[in-house]
Enzyme design. Structure first.
Site, mmCIF file in Angstrom:
data_model
loop_
_atom_site.group_PDB
_atom_site.id
_atom_site.type_symbol
_atom_site.label_atom_id
_atom_site.label_comp_id
_atom_site.label_asym_id
_atom_site.label_seq_id
_atom_site.Cartn_x
_atom_site.Cartn_y
_atom_site.Cartn_z
ATOM 1 C CG HIS A 21 -4.500 -7.822 2.786
ATOM 2 N ND1 HIS A 21 -5.846 -7.810 3.770
ATOM 3 C CD2 HIS A 21 -3.730 -7.558 3.976
ATOM 4 C CE1 HIS A 21 -5.420 -7.460 5.065
ATOM 5 N NE2 HIS A 21 -4.071 -7.287 5.082
ATOM 6 C CG ASP A 129 -8.894 -6.972 2.326
ATOM 7 O OD1 ASP A 129 -8.767 -6.990 3.530
ATOM 8 O OD2 ASP A 129 -7.919 -7.616 1.637
#
Length: 485
Positions: A21, A129
């Site tokens: 990520h 995220d």
């Protein structure tokens, strides 16, 4: 006289604490920064070096300044080892699920620290995220939009969204019975075994399932979605996301293509555990399209028995290969007994084993690479697409089974190794299946057609990020929209 100068747009990025990520988030910040946007990345003390070293190179090479704000991660408070601030470092073994739940508890406790930064820095937008379930609430407190960064693709958002609406998995007689995802173009089929637990569970006491369900719900409530994908790769599903699910969406990838020089490609995430030049020299000794690259991502944890099956399948296929084993797997006596006896001697000159972190982008871009074996994590899948190589798919968990269907059923640039069930640890792939799949993508009857399709998609990916390309245009449109708000 009053100044009429337009304030600089400021975007704050909040990546989940895992390499898969953080790496694309840094690439996104680089893309925004190159267009004159002020960018700030929020992270924790242990993770900050991953960003700071790359940011120094970006500043030196491009003159783009990316800020870092550091917040403390309450690992010890939730029962994690001190310094466990990255999902890749969660202890494995019998307590791994408990530790994973504790990790997400710690993530849920970051809200106050992030809101303090929002108050101090006053960004115009928060790109958060998927696992920050409180991000919409935090952004709304400060009157700014929250963009949901989808670490995957449109297809892999559309599948669970359609299933949450229509619930086809509730109308099959067994976990192994195939069902079609209703309303989704392409006659896409799954079994219940290939779905994450949170999609199937009605157990209100299952805290992890509840968390993931809330994650999906909150993400779809955000102002819009940023995809590390490009429109030409999945036009039907990009349109479904916008027109059927009704979401604002921008496809700005492959974001990794912003890395042009050798160092940026070689040192993405971590420094390689093999000398990059030696690795490329080995590849250059091989014929074009003759080597298979094999890697199962940062989180895969295989048993010795499964590694043995993979090794025997690779050897039986007869293909030249590079195989990345994330850790130096040893038994209690310090022996690597997961390798068949005499394996490394037999594959000398034919195979290369990398123990640790590999310069994946540099390897995939090399002309000798003719295919890859992947766990179907989106970063690796997209890097394979961008490099124009066909794939053997071996999904483990999360969105990986969705990505496998995109590769094999929609794009038709891959062959499944036949994994039928989502697992938290490893897979149950047999050597015969691995051998067969490797031969199919490299020398099988359909191999040339798959390679042509894969290379065509690779060219599309590169065109998408160029001036006037679909991803370049989407990013410019997003920045313009945020600036006008």
């Amino acid at each position: 006289m009053m100044s009429t100068e337009i304030p600089q747009l400021h975007v704050m990025f909040l990546p989940f604490l895992g390499l898969g990520h953080m790496i694309p988030t840094l690439d996104m910040a680089k893309l925004f920064g190159a267009r004159g946007v002020k960018t700030t990345i929020v992270t924790t003390p242990v993770n900050s070096p991953i960003f700071s070293k790359a940011i120094q190179r970006i500043s030196k090479d491009l003159g783009v300044q990316i800020g870092i704000k550091i917040i403390n991660f309450p690992c010890v408070e939730v029962g994690l080892p001190d310094g466990c601030e990255n999902v890749d470092t969660i202890p494995k073994g019998e307590t791994s699920m408990e530790m994973t739940i504790n990790f997400f508890k710690a993530v849920s406790m970051l809200q106050e620290s992030v809101e303090q930064l929002l108050s101090e820095c006053k960004p115009n937008c928060l790109v958060a995220d998927m696992f920050f379930t409180w991000a919409n609430e935090s952004a709304s407190k400060f009157g700014i939009p929250r963009l949901f960064f989808n670490g995957s693709c449109s297809f892999s958002l559309c599948v669970p969204a359609a299933c949450m609406i229509h619930e086809p998995h509730k109308h099959v007689s067994s976990d192994s019975e195939l069902f079609v995802v209703p309303g989704l173009p392409g006659d896409i089929k799954f079994t219940r075994k290939q779905f994450p637990e949170f999609m199937l569970s009605n157990d209100d006491n299952n805290g992890f399932a509840k968390l993931l369900k809330k994650t999906n719900e909150e993400d779809l409530k955000s102002y819009g979605i940023v995809f590390n994908s490009f429109y030409e790769l999945e036009p039907t599903y990009a349109d479904y996301c916008r027109n059927v699910l009704g979401k604002k969406a921008w496809h700005i990838g492959p974001v990794g293509l912003c890395n042009r020089n050798f160092e940026d490609k070689a040192w993405r995430g971590k420094q390689s555990s093999i000398d990059e030049h030696e690795c490329l020299k080995w590849l250059s000794s091989k014929k074009p399209d003759s080597v298979v690259y094999i890697c199962f991502g940062t989180l895969a944890e295989f048993s010795f028995a499964q590694l043995m099956e993979i090794a025997l399948g690779i050897e039986a296929s007869g293909q030249d290969f590079i195989w990345v084993v994330r850790k130096n797997k040893k038994d209690e006596d310090g022996n690597e007994d997961w390798l068949p006896e005499g394996f490394e001697k037999r594959i000398e000159g034919k195979g290369l084993i990398i123990r640790g972190w590999a310069p994946q982008v540099l390897i995939l871009e090399h002309e000798s690479i003719g295919g890859m074996v992947t766990h179907c994590g989106w970063n690796s899948t997209l890097e394979g697409v961008t490099a124009g190589v066909p794939m053997v798919t071996c999904p483990l968990f999360a969105d990986q089974f969705y990505n496998e269907k995109l590769v094999t059923q929609v794009l038709k640039i891959g062959v499944s190794v036949g994994v039928e069930e989502m697992r938290n640890m490893g897979v149950s792939a047999k050597r015969e299946a691995i051998e067969k799949a490797l031969k199919e993508i490299m020398v099988g009857d359909e191999a040339e057609e798959m390679k042509k399709r894969a290379k065509s998609l690779g060219l599309m990916a590169r065109r998408a990020v160029e001036d006037g390309g679909s991803s370049c245009s989407d990013l410019n449109a997003l920045i313009q929209e945020l600036s006008s708000m």
